[in-house]
Design a protein around this motif. Structure first.
Motif, PDB file in Angstrom:
ATOM      1  N   UNK A 191       1.079  -1.122   0.152  1.00 29.96           N
ATOM      2  CA  UNK A 191       0.150   0.224  -0.383  1.00 29.96           C
ATOM      3  C   UNK A 191       1.317   1.134   0.273  1.00 29.96           C
ATOM      4  N   UNK A 192       2.513   0.913   0.943  1.00 27.38           N
ATOM      5  CA  UNK A 192       2.836   2.747   1.212  1.00 27.38           C
ATOM      6  C   UNK A 192       4.420   2.027   1.525  1.00 27.38           C
ATOM      7  N   UNK A 193       5.169   2.869   1.119  1.00 29.96           N
ATOM      8  CA  UNK A 193       6.752   2.461   1.084  1.00 29.96           C
ATOM      9  C   UNK A 193       7.174   3.763   1.910  1.00 29.96           C
ATOM     10  N   UNK A 194       7.285   3.889   3.048  1.00 31.52           N
ATOM     11  CA  UNK A 194       8.149   5.184   3.718  1.00 31.52           C
ATOM     12  C   UNK A 194       9.289   4.183   3.664  1.00 31.52           C
ATOM     13  N   UNK A 195      10.703   5.126   2.993  1.00 31.37           N
ATOM     14  CA  UNK A 195      11.873   4.863   2.579  1.00 31.37           C
ATOM     15  C   UNK A 195      12.574   5.971   3.215  1.00 31.37           C
ATOM     16  N   UNK A 196      13.715   5.245   3.413  1.00 28.66           N
ATOM     17  CA  UNK A 196      14.496   5.932   4.117  1.00 28.66           C
ATOM     18  C   UNK A 196      15.627   7.649   3.455  1.00 28.66           C
ATOM     19  N   UNK A 197      15.233   7.135   2.141  1.00 32.90           N
ATOM     20  CA  UNK A 197      15.741   8.655   1.960  1.00 32.90           C
ATOM     21  C   UNK A 197      15.381   9.051   0.196  1.00 32.90           C
ATOM     22  N   UNK A 198      15.649   9.918  -0.746  1.00 37.15           N
ATOM     23  CA  UNK A 198      15.171  10.048  -2.152  1.00 37.15           C
ATOM     24  C   UNK A 198      15.574   9.335  -2.800  1.00 37.15           C
ATOM     25  N   UNK A 199      17.125   8.669  -2.953  1.00 41.33           N
ATOM     26  CA  UNK A 199      17.584   8.092  -3.651  1.00 41.33           C
ATOM     27  C   UNK A 199      16.473   6.025  -3.609  1.00 41.33           C
ATOM     28  N   UNK A 200      16.526   6.330  -2.212  1.00 41.89           N
ATOM     29  CA  UNK A 200      15.547   4.603  -1.940  1.00 41.89           C
ATOM     30  C   UNK A 200      14.719   4.938  -2.709  1.00 41.89           C
ATOM     31  N   UNK A 201      13.561   6.349  -2.845  1.00 44.21           N
ATOM     32  CA  UNK A 201      12.487   6.694  -3.106  1.00 44.21           C
ATOM     33  C   UNK A 201      12.378   6.015  -4.253  1.00 44.21           C
ATOM     34  N   UNK A 202      13.755   6.446  -5.419  1.00 44.87           N
ATOM     35  CA  UNK A 202      13.528   6.711  -6.452  1.00 44.87           C
ATOM     36  C   UNK A 202      13.911   5.132  -6.775  1.00 44.87           C
ATOM     37  N   UNK A 203      14.558   3.990  -6.023  1.00 42.92           N
ATOM     38  CA  UNK A 203      15.268   3.181  -6.819  1.00 42.92           C
ATOM     39  C   UNK A 203      13.314   2.231  -6.399  1.00 42.92           C
ATOM     40  N   UNK A 204      12.934   2.016  -5.508  1.00 44.05           N
ATOM     41  CA  UNK A 204      11.198   1.114  -5.112  1.00 44.05           C
ATOM     42  C   UNK A 204      10.873   1.797  -6.756  1.00 44.05           C
ATOM     43  N   UNK A 205      10.782   2.782  -7.323  1.00 44.67           N
ATOM     44  CA  UNK A 205       9.891   3.938  -7.822  1.00 44.67           C
ATOM     45  C   UNK A 205      10.396   2.358  -9.345  1.00 44.67           C
ATOM     46  N   UNK A 206      11.932   2.724  -9.825  1.00 46.73           N
ATOM     47  CA  UNK A 206      12.614   1.713  -9.936  1.00 46.73           C
ATOM     48  C   UNK A 206      12.106   0.666 -10.592  1.00 46.73           C
ATOM     49  N   UNK A 207      12.379  -0.325  -9.141  1.00 46.71           N
ATOM     50  CA  UNK A 207      11.567  -1.743  -9.113  1.00 46.71           C
ATOM     51  C   UNK A 207      10.113  -2.041  -9.629  1.00 46.71           C
ATOM     52  N   UNK A 208       8.744  -1.054  -9.822  1.00 40.62           N
ATOM     53  CA  UNK A 208       8.110  -0.968 -10.078  1.00 40.62           C
ATOM     54  C   UNK A 208       6.979  -0.876  -9.240  1.00 40.62           C
ATOM     55  N   UNK A 209       6.679   0.181  -7.924  1.00 40.95           N
ATOM     56  CA  UNK A 209       6.215   0.944  -7.119  1.00 40.95           C
ATOM     57  C   UNK A 209       5.712   1.582  -8.024  1.00 40.95           C
ATOM     58  N   UNK A 210       4.267   1.739  -7.442  1.00 43.13           N
ATOM     59  CA  UNK A 210       3.564   2.853  -8.495  1.00 43.13           C
ATOM     60  C   UNK A 210       3.991   4.906  -7.461  1.00 43.13           C
ATOM     61  N   UNK A 211       4.994   5.652  -8.858  1.00 39.77           N
ATOM     62  CA  UNK A 211       5.435   6.353  -7.890  1.00 39.77           C
ATOM     63  C   UNK A 211       4.380   7.116  -6.290  1.00 39.77           C
ATOM     64  N   UNK A 212       2.782   7.253  -6.889  1.00 36.00           N
ATOM     65  CA  UNK A 212       2.672   7.527  -5.810  1.00 36.00           C
ATOM     66  C   UNK A 212       2.145   7.298  -4.215  1.00 36.00           C
ATOM     67  N   UNK A 213       2.684   5.733  -4.128  1.00 34.55           N
ATOM     68  CA  UNK A 213       2.693   4.924  -2.839  1.00 34.55           C
ATOM     69  C   UNK A 213       4.744   5.005  -2.747  1.00 34.55           C
ATOM     70  N   UNK A 214       5.413   5.377  -2.971  1.00 33.85           N
ATOM     71  CA  UNK A 214       6.200   5.376  -2.497  1.00 33.85           C
ATOM     72  C   UNK A 214       6.555   7.445  -1.611  1.00 33.85           C
ATOM     73  N   UNK A 215       7.566   7.193  -0.605  1.00 37.54           N
ATOM     74  CA  UNK A 215       7.314   8.568  -0.060  1.00 37.54           C
ATOM     75  C   UNK A 215       8.840   8.544   0.730  1.00 37.54           C
TER      76      UNK A 215
END
Length: 430
Positions: free
Chosen positions: A182-206
């Motif tokens: 449902x949501x990924x709360x990432x440690x950093x902006x770089x981690x956020x970009x990596x989860x999105x690159x793996x296929x997580x919808x951008x709106x579900x990663x902060x």
């Protein structure tokens, strides 16, 4: 189709790796008590309190259990919430029972990620929200959440360089898992970009920050207590070098650093805290070979007789207190061939000057912050580490500036727990 392929393949692959797994848990020890809960057996799960919302939190090991403490306390402060904890390792399980028994309505091992076991545990816990910490993305676990309409949240999400490269090779696999998240709360902006690159919808990663930075160290030891602890451990006087969460190869470097320091300061001592206490026999063999002329002792064997040159703290849950005894710390798992690093947060929060290698990819943003504040010295290899340690051992003013920098970094970097807790609570209201 993906989940059914996973279910069909899981059992034969698990049976294939079972001998190695059993050998691993035997080596680590401590799994005999309540291990049946990994299969959903013997769990004591109380009925949900009327009107309460139950949050199931999974953290792998002792390190993750310590890291989520501020978040646990923030969530437990809400009277609507009940917390159920699961862990994977025996050391994490022991710590959870010791520290969080009053915060949680139940504590058990995380179920093996096979449909019958996972479904059984989900039925018993019956959470309203499921949370995993850092890197825990299990296909069956996330599928059970999606099937039941339970929000699944990944908090403090991070991907090291090595983990990200591996994950990208299996991008379709992770895209499917992340579709159930449902949501990924990432440690950093770089981690956020990596989860999105793996296929997580951008709106579900902060990017909410690393909750490990919000750690509160208790108790802070006064000078009398520190002196008493050092005397009891046979480390009464002299410069004290700490090896914080060391890995193979790093203990040897620290012994050589101690010898180099002693050319100028004969009373210098070394305190080694290995990341895995079960390596004590391996470390003892190394010390017998390379430090047979020095007095060494293992903390698990009781109070030493007389003064020591080297103490190995092969115990659990004491690193925060032991860090406060040191004059300089080396942060482990950071020298080649290691690339991921152990947490430097406690050293920074306590104002302990530190040295670490360039392999700190698990703590990239924290590393950058510490270096920017002058709280740490980064080295490329063992030879450079010894050189930096010896130099800093002779420069009290430089260590004092590093200490001030660490405290300033910690004070200015907090806030991830409040942001993450607010996000979790918002899911309870949906």
């Amino acid at each position: 189709m993906f989940i059914w392929i996973y279910r069909v393949l899981f059992l034969p692959l698990w049976l294939l790796t079972l001998p190695g797994y059993l050998l691993h848990i035997r080596k680590r020890g401590g799994y005999r008590k309540d291990f049946g809960t990994r299969f959903g057996r013997g769990m004591e799960v109380p009925a949900k309190r009327a009107g309460a919302k139950r949050i199931w939190i999974q953290a792998v090991s002792l390190g993750e259990m310590l890291a989520i403490e501020p978040l646990l306390k923030a969530l437990a402060a809400d009277e609507r919430i009940e917390i159920y904890l699961t862990v994977t390792t025996s050391t994490g399980y022991a710590l959870a029972q010791e520290k969080y028994g009053e915060l949680a309505v139940g504590i058990s091992y995380f179920p093996i990620d096979f449909y019958p076991f996972s479904a059984r545990v989900w039925d018993k816990i019956d959470p309203d929200v499921a949370i995993c910490a850092e890197t825990e993305l299990w296909p069956e676990h996330t599928r059970q959440a999606a099937k039941r309409g339970v929000p699944f949240l990944l908090v403090n999400g991070r991907l090291s360089d090595r983990s990200f490269k591996r994950a990208m090779k299996l991008r379709g696999f992770f895209r499917t898992i992340l579709s159930n998240t449902s949501q990924v709360y990432a440690c950093s902006d770089l981690d956020r970009e990596r989860y999105i690159a793996l296929g997580a919808p951008a709106e579900r990663v902060s990017a909410t920050g690393n909750i490990k930075v919000d750690v509160t160290i208790e108790p802070i030891l006064d000078a009398v207590t520190r002196a008493s602890m050092r005397a009891e451990m046979g480390l009464s006087e002299g410069f004290l070098l700490l090896g914080s969460s060391t890995w193979p190869g790093e203990e040897e470097m620290l012994v050589e650093a101690l010898r180099a320091i002693r050319e100028r300061e004969p009373a210098a001592r070394l305190l080694i805290v290995p990341r895995h206490a079960e390596r004590r026999h391996e470390i003892e063999a190394m010390l017998r070979e390379r430090a047979s002329d020095l007095r060494f002792h293992f903390k698990s064997r009781g109070v030493p007789e007389g003064e020591l040159d080297i103490l190995v703290a092969d115990t659990h849950g004491e690193l925060r207190a032991l860090t406060q005894l040191s004059d300089l710390a080396f942060v482990g798992k950071s020298l080649p061939p290691h690339t991921e690093g152990q947490t430097p947060v406690e050293c920074g929060a306590l104002g302990a000057p530190m040295v670490f290698g360039s392999g700190m990819s698990n703590f990239r943003s924290i590393r950058e912050g510490l270096l920017q504040h002058g709280a740490a010295r980064e080295v490329k290899d063992a030879a450079e580490a010894i050189e930096a340690i010896v130099e800093l051992s002779q420069d009290a003013d430089a260590r004092a500036k590093m200490s001030t920098g660490g405290l300033a970094w910690h004070a200015g970097s907090r806030g991830a727990v409040a942001r993450t807790a607010a996000g979790v609570l918002s899911w309870l209201d949906r």
